[in-house]
Design a protein around this motif. Structure first.
Motif, PDB file in Angstrom:
ATOM      1  N   ASN A 208      38.104  39.847  23.419  1.00 20.48           N
ATOM      2  CA  ASN A 208      38.952  41.038  23.313  1.00 20.48           C
ATOM      3  C   ASN A 208      40.247  40.891  24.098  1.00 20.48           C
ATOM      4  OD1 ASN A 208      37.471  43.476  21.838  1.00 20.48           O
ATOM      5  ND2 ASN A 208      35.916  42.270  22.913  1.00 20.48           N
ATOM      6  N   ASP A 209      40.563  39.643  24.475  1.00 24.42           N
ATOM      7  CA  ASP A 209      41.822  39.308  25.143  1.00 24.42           C
ATOM      8  C   ASP A 209      42.029  40.131  26.414  1.00 24.42           C
ATOM      9  OD1 ASP A 209      44.047  37.712  25.332  1.00 24.42           O
ATOM     10  OD2 ASP A 209      45.331  39.017  24.139  1.00 24.42           O
ATOM     11  N   ARG A 210      40.958  40.213  27.233  1.00 24.55           N
ATOM     12  CA  ARG A 210      41.032  40.990  28.463  1.00 24.55           C
ATOM     13  C   ARG A 210      40.851  40.122  29.703  1.00 24.55           C
ATOM     14  NH1 ARG A 210      39.664  47.121  27.532  1.00 24.55           N
ATOM     15  NH2 ARG A 210      40.292  47.070  29.714  1.00 24.55           N
ATOM     16  N   LEU A 211      41.090  38.826  29.561  1.00 22.52           N
ATOM     17  CA  LEU A 211      41.052  37.941  30.723  1.00 22.52           C
ATOM     18  C   LEU A 211      42.468  37.580  31.144  1.00 22.52           C
ATOM     19  CD1 LEU A 211      38.121  35.435  30.049  1.00 22.52           C
ATOM     20  CD2 LEU A 211      38.085  37.614  31.263  1.00 22.52           C
ATOM     21  N   PRO A 212      42.733  37.578  32.452  1.00 27.39           N
ATOM     22  CA  PRO A 212      41.817  37.911  33.538  1.00 27.39           C
ATOM     23  C   PRO A 212      41.501  39.404  33.580  1.00 27.39           C
ATOM     24  CG  PRO A 212      44.024  37.621  34.406  1.00 27.39           C
ATOM     25  CD  PRO A 212      44.086  37.231  32.951  1.00 27.39           C
ATOM     26  N   ALA A 213      40.313  39.740  34.061  1.00 25.97           N
ATOM     27  CA  ALA A 213      39.856  41.137  34.075  1.00 25.97           C
ATOM     28  C   ALA A 213      40.327  41.823  35.351  1.00 25.97           C
ATOM     29  CB  ALA A 213      38.349  41.200  33.937  1.00 25.97           C
ATOM     30  N   ARG A 214      41.621  41.987  35.454  1.00 25.30           N
ATOM     31  CA  ARG A 214      42.211  42.608  36.640  1.00 25.30           C
ATOM     32  C   ARG A 214      41.732  44.046  36.801  1.00 25.30           C
ATOM     33  NH1 ARG A 214      43.664  37.969  38.896  1.00 25.30           N
ATOM     34  NH2 ARG A 214      45.423  36.913  37.917  1.00 25.30           N
ATOM     35  N   GLY A 215      41.511  44.441  38.029  1.00 27.55           N
ATOM     36  CA  GLY A 215      41.155  45.830  38.318  1.00 27.55           C
ATOM     37  C   GLY A 215      39.774  46.231  37.851  1.00 27.55           C
ATOM     38  N   CYS A 216      38.915  45.256  37.561  1.00 26.23           N
ATOM     39  CA  CYS A 216      37.585  45.560  37.038  1.00 26.23           C
ATOM     40  C   CYS A 216      36.491  45.225  38.050  1.00 26.23           C
ATOM     41  CB  CYS A 216      37.339  44.801  35.736  1.00 26.23           C
ATOM     42  SG  CYS A 216      38.325  45.398  34.344  1.00 26.23           S
ATOM     43  N   VAL A 217      35.320  45.790  37.806  1.00 31.04           N
ATOM     44  CA  VAL A 217      34.140  45.548  38.633  1.00 31.04           C
ATOM     45  C   VAL A 217      33.034  45.012  37.735  1.00 31.04           C
ATOM     46  CG1 VAL A 217      32.397  46.565  40.150  1.00 31.04           C
ATOM     47  CG2 VAL A 217      34.754  47.419  40.211  1.00 31.04           C
ATOM     48  N   LEU A 218      32.442  43.904  38.127  1.00 33.95           N
ATOM     49  CA  LEU A 218      31.284  43.366  37.427  1.00 33.95           C
ATOM     50  C   LEU A 218      30.038  43.874  38.139  1.00 33.95           C
ATOM     51  CD1 LEU A 218      29.992  41.449  35.328  1.00 33.95           C
ATOM     52  CD2 LEU A 218      30.198  39.610  37.028  1.00 33.95           C
ATOM     53  N   MET A 219      29.213  44.636  37.418  1.00 37.09           N
ATOM     54  CA  MET A 219      27.996  45.219  37.976  1.00 37.09           C
ATOM     55  C   MET A 219      26.790  44.512  37.383  1.00 37.09           C
ATOM     56  SD  MET A 219      26.778  47.793  39.889  1.00 37.09           S
ATOM     57  CE  MET A 219      25.042  47.559  40.322  1.00 37.09           C
ATOM     58  N   ALA A 235      36.505  34.508  35.593  1.00 31.95           N
ATOM     59  CA  ALA A 235      37.024  35.512  34.664  1.00 31.95           C
ATOM     60  C   ALA A 235      38.109  36.376  35.303  1.00 31.95           C
ATOM     61  CB  ALA A 235      35.887  36.401  34.170  1.00 31.95           C
ATOM     62  N   GLY A 236      38.449  36.101  36.561  1.00 32.68           N
ATOM     63  CA  GLY A 236      39.486  36.882  37.223  1.00 32.68           C
ATOM     64  C   GLY A 236      39.056  38.293  37.564  1.00 32.68           C
ATOM     65  N   ILE A 237      37.764  38.484  37.841  1.00 30.92           N
ATOM     66  CA  ILE A 237      37.221  39.803  38.197  1.00 30.92           C
ATOM     67  C   ILE A 237      37.221  39.922  39.720  1.00 30.92           C
ATOM     68  CG2 ILE A 237      35.224  41.341  38.039  1.00 30.92           C
ATOM     69  CD1 ILE A 237      34.364  39.728  35.547  1.00 30.92           C
ATOM     70  N   PRO A 238      37.870  40.947  40.282  1.00 37.36           N
ATOM     71  CA  PRO A 238      38.020  41.002  41.742  1.00 37.36           C
ATOM     72  C   PRO A 238      36.847  41.570  42.522  1.00 37.36           C
ATOM     73  CG  PRO A 238      39.183  42.827  40.729  1.00 37.36           C
ATOM     74  CD  PRO A 238      38.664  41.988  39.604  1.00 37.36           C
ATOM     75  N   MET A 239      35.851  42.175  41.829  1.00 36.49           N
ATOM     76  CA  MET A 239      34.728  42.764  42.552  1.00 36.49           C
ATOM     77  C   MET A 239      33.428  42.517  41.808  1.00 36.49           C
ATOM     78  SD  MET A 239      34.021  46.737  43.832  1.00 36.49           S
ATOM     79  CE  MET A 239      35.421  46.732  44.953  1.00 36.49           C
TER      80      MET A 239
END
Length: 288
Positions: A208-219, A235-239
């Protein structure tokens, strides 16, 4: 198509009571062979479903692709068939071949699995720890994400509420990607393997062309291992937030890379292991 849950007759036994026989559901687990350009790369045990996302996320985690335009197509191999008692051949949907875009380098031979990747441990079979610690194209150290702890505390309940298959089987891990600004759940995926669930989420983000996933949280629904922290970074996920404990190596990697790592996220409480500045805390910290 393969099932995500399998029906099975079971006997429930309670000491002092008559045994009860009934139908129950188990989380389906089947092998998926991922090929790139016709060449076998890995075999992982997974819950069928979202296989293209799983393959895409796996390739992101391994540093093979970094954006949607590098991932051309994926198709199930017609030759992957099984013949039933009636002599009819059907596709097992357990072999997926990925085509990379022109000019994208094929996977380095060092990441090829020498034996099956289990659904519990994605590290198994890697040539060396160096293959795990792949250098990401993205950095998260300067990501401006800032989130209210009360918002973060609501993510586990949202994760559990979205686990449709878990409600039937009780045997699946889950991973979800949340927008850190709005608290909205962007995607949730389930799998018998923790790393597979995360790869499916990352694959969704890639496609879905959302990388890097800036401002996101991987739970994630389980613990936070080194590999899950590494996947978040790729993936560029900061949390990365988990309902259970992180490993020492995950915490070390998070500190070095600027990843915010949260563990034991249950109810209103949580433990922050790195980059607590991304949580909007009120007042000075207590020392104890």
């Amino acid at each position: 198509m393969s099932r995500i849950a399998a029906r099975r007759r079971v006997t429930r036994i309670t000491v002092g009571e008559p045994p009860r026989r009934r139908a129950d559901f188990l989380a389906a687990e089947e092998p998926l062979e991922i090929r790139v350009g016709g060449k076998a790369l890995t075999v992982t045990m997974r819950t069928p479903g979202s296989d293209v996302e799983l393959a895409a996320g796996f390739l992101v985690s391994e540093g093979v692709v970094h954006s949607a335009d590098e991932f051309a197509t994926a198709r199930y191999c017609d030759g992957a068939v099984t013949t039933g008692d009636d002599g009819v051949s059907t596709n097992t949907y357990n072999v997926l071949d990925v085509a990379l875009a022109p000019g994208v380098a094929p996977p380095d031979p060092s990441i090829e699995r020498n034996f099956y990747t289990t659904s519990s441990c994605g590290v198994c079979g890697k040539a060396s720890i160096d293959a795990v610690a792949t250098v990401s194209r993205y950095t998260v150290d300067e990501d401006p994400l800032r989130i209210d702890p009360a918002t973060l505390a609501g993510f586990p309940d949202a994760l559990r509420a979205g686990q449709a298959v878990f409600e039937r089987t009780g045997g699946l891990h889950a991973a979800a990607l949340f927008d850190g600004g709005t608290g909205e759940m962007l995607v949730l995926r389930e799998d018998v393997g923790r790393h597979n669930a995360v790869d499916k989420v990352i694959g969704w983000a890639l496609l879905n062309d959302r990388l890097p996933a800036r401002g996101c949280v991987l739970m994630v629904s389980g613990r936070a291992s080194f590999e899950l922290a590494q996947k978040a970074l790729m993936a560029g996920i900061p949390m990365l937030a988990a309902v259970s404990a992180p490993s020492s190596l995950a915490a070390e990697l998070a500190s070095e890379a600027g990843l915010t790592l949260v563990g034991f996220l249950r109810g209103p409480s949580m433990v922050v292991y790195s980059r607590e500045d991304r949580l909007a805390l009120d007042g000075p910290s207590a020392i104890g």
